[in-house]
Scaffold this motif. Structure first.
Motif, mmCIF file in Angstrom:
data_model
loop_
_atom_site.group_PDB
_atom_site.id
_atom_site.type_symbol
_atom_site.label_atom_id
_atom_site.label_comp_id
_atom_site.label_asym_id
_atom_site.label_seq_id
_atom_site.Cartn_x
_atom_site.Cartn_y
_atom_site.Cartn_z
ATOM 1 N N ASP A 138 0.844 -1.186 0.000
ATOM 2 C CA ASP A 138 0.000 0.000 0.000
ATOM 3 C C ASP A 138 0.880 1.237 0.000
ATOM 4 O OD1 ASP A 138 -1.893 1.932 0.255
ATOM 5 O OD2 ASP A 138 -2.617 1.317 2.231
ATOM 6 N N THR A 139 0.796 2.045 -1.071
ATOM 7 C CA THR A 139 1.630 3.239 -1.181
ATOM 8 C C THR A 139 0.813 4.509 -1.061
ATOM 9 O OG1 THR A 139 1.379 3.355 -3.578
ATOM 10 C CG2 THR A 139 3.186 2.006 -2.724
ATOM 11 N N ALA A 140 -0.434 4.414 -0.629
ATOM 12 C CA ALA A 140 -1.298 5.587 -0.590
ATOM 13 C C ALA A 140 -0.708 6.685 0.284
ATOM 14 C CB ALA A 140 -2.683 5.188 -0.077
ATOM 15 N N LEU A 141 0.013 6.284 1.367
ATOM 16 C CA LEU A 141 0.553 7.267 2.296
ATOM 17 C C LEU A 141 2.059 7.438 2.141
ATOM 18 C CD1 LEU A 141 -1.462 6.294 5.506
ATOM 19 C CD2 LEU A 141 -1.986 8.055 3.815
ATOM 20 N N ALA A 142 2.612 6.875 1.084
ATOM 21 C CA ALA A 142 4.063 6.995 0.880
ATOM 22 C C ALA A 142 4.449 8.452 0.661
ATOM 23 C CB ALA A 142 4.490 6.156 -0.314
ATOM 24 N N ASP A 143 5.487 8.895 1.349
ATOM 25 C CA ASP A 143 5.933 10.272 1.233
ATOM 26 C C ASP A 143 6.720 10.473 -0.043
ATOM 27 O OD1 ASP A 143 4.851 10.958 3.693
ATOM 28 O OD2 ASP A 143 6.670 10.393 4.779
ATOM 29 N N GLU A 144 6.496 11.632 -0.671
ATOM 30 C CA GLU A 144 7.317 11.974 -1.822
ATOM 31 C C GLU A 144 8.768 12.051 -1.376
ATOM 32 O OE1 GLU A 144 7.729 15.513 -5.185
ATOM 33 O OE2 GLU A 144 5.965 15.415 -3.887
ATOM 34 N N GLY A 145 9.645 11.423 -2.108
ATOM 35 C CA GLY A 145 11.053 11.400 -1.751
ATOM 36 C C GLY A 145 11.459 10.169 -0.978
ATOM 37 N N SER A 146 10.483 9.359 -0.559
ATOM 38 C CA SER A 146 10.836 8.134 0.155
ATOM 39 C C SER A 146 11.358 7.097 -0.824
ATOM 40 C CB SER A 146 9.627 7.584 0.920
ATOM 41 O OG SER A 146 8.609 7.180 0.030
ATOM 42 N N ARG A 147 12.081 6.116 -0.294
ATOM 43 C CA ARG A 147 12.672 5.068 -1.113
ATOM 44 C C ARG A 147 12.261 3.710 -0.562
ATOM 45 N NH1 ARG A 147 18.894 7.333 -2.029
ATOM 46 N NH2 ARG A 147 18.287 9.424 -2.725
ATOM 47 N N ALA B 81 17.243 -3.226 -6.771
ATOM 48 C CA ALA B 81 15.978 -2.696 -7.293
ATOM 49 C C ALA B 81 15.345 -1.780 -6.259
ATOM 50 C CB ALA B 81 15.028 -3.824 -7.657
ATOM 51 N N MET B 82 14.996 -0.554 -6.670
ATOM 52 C CA MET B 82 14.499 0.444 -5.739
ATOM 53 C C MET B 82 13.408 1.292 -6.380
ATOM 54 S SD MET B 82 16.718 3.442 -3.806
ATOM 55 C CE MET B 82 17.600 2.232 -2.818
ATOM 56 N N ILE B 83 12.443 1.727 -5.557
ATOM 57 C CA ILE B 83 11.425 2.679 -5.989
ATOM 58 C C ILE B 83 11.734 4.031 -5.352
ATOM 59 C CG2 ILE B 83 8.976 3.248 -6.087
ATOM 60 C CD1 ILE B 83 8.337 0.319 -5.651
ATOM 61 N N LEU B 84 11.782 5.074 -6.170
ATOM 62 C CA LEU B 84 11.939 6.450 -5.700
ATOM 63 C C LEU B 84 10.560 7.095 -5.791
ATOM 64 C CD1 LEU B 84 15.171 7.357 -7.724
ATOM 65 C CD2 LEU B 84 15.038 6.348 -5.425
ATOM 66 N N ARG B 85 9.881 7.191 -4.649
ATOM 67 C CA ARG B 85 8.501 7.650 -4.645
ATOM 68 C C ARG B 85 8.396 9.146 -4.986
ATOM 69 N NH1 ARG B 85 5.186 3.476 -5.358
ATOM 70 N NH2 ARG B 85 5.607 1.777 -3.895
ATOM 71 N N GLY B 86 7.572 9.449 -5.983
ATOM 72 C CA GLY B 86 7.277 10.828 -6.348
ATOM 73 C C GLY B 86 8.447 11.591 -6.937
ATOM 74 N N ARG B 87 9.518 10.900 -7.288
ATOM 75 C CA ARG B 87 10.757 11.579 -7.707
ATOM 76 C C ARG B 87 10.557 12.448 -8.940
ATOM 77 N NH1 ARG B 87 14.253 13.967 -9.552
ATOM 78 N NH2 ARG B 87 16.522 13.683 -9.390
ATOM 79 N N ALA B 88 9.671 12.051 -9.848
ATOM 80 C CA ALA B 88 9.479 12.807 -11.096
ATOM 81 C C ALA B 88 8.244 13.690 -11.065
ATOM 82 C CB ALA B 88 9.381 11.837 -12.271
ATOM 83 N N ARG B 89 7.571 13.781 -9.918
ATOM 84 C CA ARG B 89 6.275 14.469 -9.882
ATOM 85 C C ARG B 89 6.388 15.942 -10.264
ATOM 86 N NH1 ARG B 89 3.630 13.253 -4.449
ATOM 87 N NH2 ARG B 89 4.008 11.146 -5.267
ATOM 88 N N SER B 90 7.375 16.625 -9.729
ATOM 89 C CA SER B 90 7.497 18.059 -10.019
ATOM 90 C C SER B 90 7.892 18.316 -11.467
ATOM 91 C CB SER B 90 8.515 18.696 -9.075
ATOM 92 O OG SER B 90 9.817 18.160 -9.294
ATOM 93 N N LEU C 180 2.237 1.712 -8.305
ATOM 94 C CA LEU C 180 3.046 2.829 -8.777
ATOM 95 C C LEU C 180 2.135 4.005 -9.084
ATOM 96 C CD1 LEU C 180 5.576 1.038 -11.153
ATOM 97 C CD2 LEU C 180 5.881 1.700 -8.751
ATOM 98 N N ALA C 181 2.458 5.146 -8.499
ATOM 99 C CA ALA C 181 1.657 6.349 -8.665
ATOM 100 C C ALA C 181 2.393 7.362 -9.540
ATOM 101 C CB ALA C 181 1.342 6.952 -7.296
ATOM 102 N N HIS C 182 1.695 8.435 -9.872
ATOM 103 C CA HIS C 182 2.214 9.523 -10.695
ATOM 104 C C HIS C 182 3.528 10.051 -10.120
ATOM 105 C CE1 HIS C 182 2.016 13.007 -13.338
ATOM 106 N NE2 HIS C 182 2.010 13.836 -12.311
#
Length: 218
Positions: A6-15, A22-31, A173-175
């Protein structure tokens, strides 16, 4: 198969680590999403999205185009890279510097400094489309990682191991999320489950995915 993360509450910039390498960079490209989507629109104006045929004769549900020195294509002759768009007969559009720089920075942040992508496969998903379980193995230089940027509608991403039947992690995976995998995970099997109906302010009823690779020689 593990439960959906569940990534609904994942902070932008979290990893988040998916596996070794293998890694997810949450919200890294949002801006940067508006500029990225504008670049995608310009690329598609030169090399339109199309639904390619697999070697087995099936039409893919995902529409694709490319930019960079080569483009990934599939047809009755197999999977391969080609410097010329077979639909237009012209070279693929150049890889925009803003896209290349994002991929280089994301790779470095995930532990892969020195990444030098020369191609970007652009996938356009609509509700009902999906990407079946596969490996990215058409590149000669497998020491280079894969960088995958998600824009628009969310997707459920499956990430497994080096065999098709290895256990898989399902993650949303979110925007703006970026997934990077390489090293021991470079040939991991992965997939995108069927996109559910929805709308996103940036892309309406679509999900756009940018996949950066090094397709040239090592």
């Amino acid at each position: 198969m593990n439960d959906l993360i569940d990534t609904a509450l994942a902070d932008e910039g979290s990893r988040e680590t998916l596996a070794e390498g293998a890694m997810i960079l949450r919200g890294r490209a949002r801006s940067q999403a508006p500029a990225l989507l504008a670049a995608v629109a310009a690329i598609a104006a030169e090399a339109p999205f199309r639904r390619m045929m697999t070697p087995g004769g099936l039409t893919m549900s995902v529409a694709m185009t490319n930019c960079g020195a080569q483009g990934w294509v599939t047809d009755r002759h197999g999977y391969r890279y080609t410097p010329v768009d077979p639909q237009t007969g012209r070279p693929w559009p150049a890889l925009p510097e803003a896209l290349r720089r994002l991929a280089v920075e994301a790779a470095a942040e995930a532990g892969f400094p020195g990444f030098s992508p020369d191609v970007c496969l652009i996938n356009r998903y609509e509700p009902g489309s999906k990407l079946s379980l596969h490996q990215d193995r058409d590149e000669p230089d497998r020491s280079a990682p894969i960088v995958s940027v998600s824009l628009g509608l969310p997707a459920v991403f499956l990430f497994g191991g080096l065999t098709r039947d290895a256990p898989k992690t399902r993650t949303r995976l979110a925007h703006g999320d970026i997934v990077v995998w390489g090293g021991p995970s470079r040939l991991a099997y992965h997939a995108v489950q069927t996109i559910k109906p929805g709308s996103h302010p940036a892309t309406a009823d679509q999900r756009i995915n940018l996949t950066f690779r090094k397709a040239g020689p090592p």
